[in-house]
Design a protein around this motif. Structure first.
Motif, PDB file in Angstrom:
ATOM      1  N   SER A  54       0.821  -1.208   0.000  1.00 27.39           N
ATOM      2  CA  SER A  54       0.000   0.000   0.000  1.00 27.39           C
ATOM      3  C   SER A  54       0.859   1.264   0.000  1.00 27.39           C
ATOM      4  CB  SER A  54      -0.885   0.005   1.247  1.00 27.39           C
ATOM      5  OG  SER A  54      -0.065   0.091   2.410  1.00 27.39           O
ATOM      6  N   ILE A  55       0.182   2.389  -0.143  1.00 25.26           N
ATOM      7  CA  ILE A  55       0.840   3.692  -0.028  1.00 25.26           C
ATOM      8  C   ILE A  55       1.534   3.780   1.328  1.00 25.26           C
ATOM      9  CG2 ILE A  55       0.414   6.179   0.167  1.00 25.26           C
ATOM     10  CD1 ILE A  55      -1.982   5.715  -1.779  1.00 25.26           C
ATOM     11  N   GLU A  56       0.878   3.311   2.353  1.00 23.22           N
ATOM     12  CA  GLU A  56       1.466   3.311   3.701  1.00 23.22           C
ATOM     13  C   GLU A  56       2.793   2.544   3.715  1.00 23.22           C
ATOM     14  OE1 GLU A  56       0.629   1.542   8.162  1.00 23.22           O
ATOM     15  OE2 GLU A  56      -1.068   1.741   6.802  1.00 23.22           O
ATOM     16  N   ASP A  57       2.851   1.399   3.053  1.00 23.06           N
ATOM     17  CA  ASP A  57       4.087   0.613   3.003  1.00 23.06           C
ATOM     18  C   ASP A  57       5.208   1.404   2.335  1.00 23.06           C
ATOM     19  OD1 ASP A  57       2.895  -1.650   4.208  1.00 23.06           O
ATOM     20  OD2 ASP A  57       2.156  -2.353   2.267  1.00 23.06           O
ATOM     21  N   ALA A  58       4.889   2.097   1.234  1.00 22.16           N
ATOM     22  CA  ALA A  58       5.898   2.887   0.525  1.00 22.16           C
ATOM     23  C   ALA A  58       6.388   4.042   1.404  1.00 22.16           C
ATOM     24  CB  ALA A  58       5.336   3.400  -0.791  1.00 22.16           C
ATOM     25  N   LEU A  59       5.465   4.739   2.073  1.00 22.37           N
ATOM     26  CA  LEU A  59       5.853   5.830   2.972  1.00 22.37           C
ATOM     27  C   LEU A  59       6.691   5.313   4.140  1.00 22.37           C
ATOM     28  CD1 LEU A  59       2.554   7.920   3.066  1.00 22.37           C
ATOM     29  CD2 LEU A  59       4.757   8.668   2.140  1.00 22.37           C
TER      30      LEU A  59
END
Length: 147
Positions: free
Chosen positions: A118-123
């Motif tokens: 997810s976006i959270e993982d990338a951040l």
């Protein structure tokens, strides 16, 4: 047996992004306190492509307590491929190009990316990379400087 399958259910892109939006907007349970994200313009972005994210600089680094803003692009290949990310807040980090683009390949995110990431993982990958020894003491531009 009825209803069982050895294959994973593939959630459509729009549903996955809606779930991510809900988590990003609500924060709270499960979202680290040093991250936030949401749509850049919910009224104009029906495809949910343009997102904005913030990372609170890690303690004990030269980015300690700075609010770092990123533009996040979830292109048509998302979630099969990771989002593209670009810092809007100017930073000096080895995995960030001169225009603020985050090189997710150097962080290992692109190679290990799976559809359920997810976006959270990338951040989170960016946040944790900021704590690497080569990043902790990197001199930074004046606070508030932008690309």
């Amino acid at each position: 047996m009825f209803g069982s399958s050895s294959e994973d259910v593939v959630v459509p892109r729009a549903f996955k992004l809606l779930k991510e939006l809900e988590k990003g907007e609500k924060g709270g349970a499960g979202l680290p306190p040093y991250l936030s994200y949401g749509l850049a313009d919910a009224d104009e972005d029906e495809d949910m492509r343009a997102w904005t994210g913030t990372i609170l600089g890690p303690a004990g680094t030269t980015l300690d307590m700075r609010v770092l803003e990123l533009a996040i692009e979830c292109g048509s290949a998302y979630p099969e491929r990771p989002p593209e990310m670009r810092f809007k807040t100017k930073v000096n980090l080895p995995f960030v190009k001169g225009d603020g683009t985050v090189d997710l390949k150097t962080l290992g995110v692109a190679q290990a990316w799976k559809r359920n990431n997810s976006i959270e993982d990338a951040l989170n990958a960016v946040y944790h990379a900021m704590m690497r020894p080569e990043c902790r003491r990197a001199p930074q531009p004046a606070e508030g400087t932008r690309y």
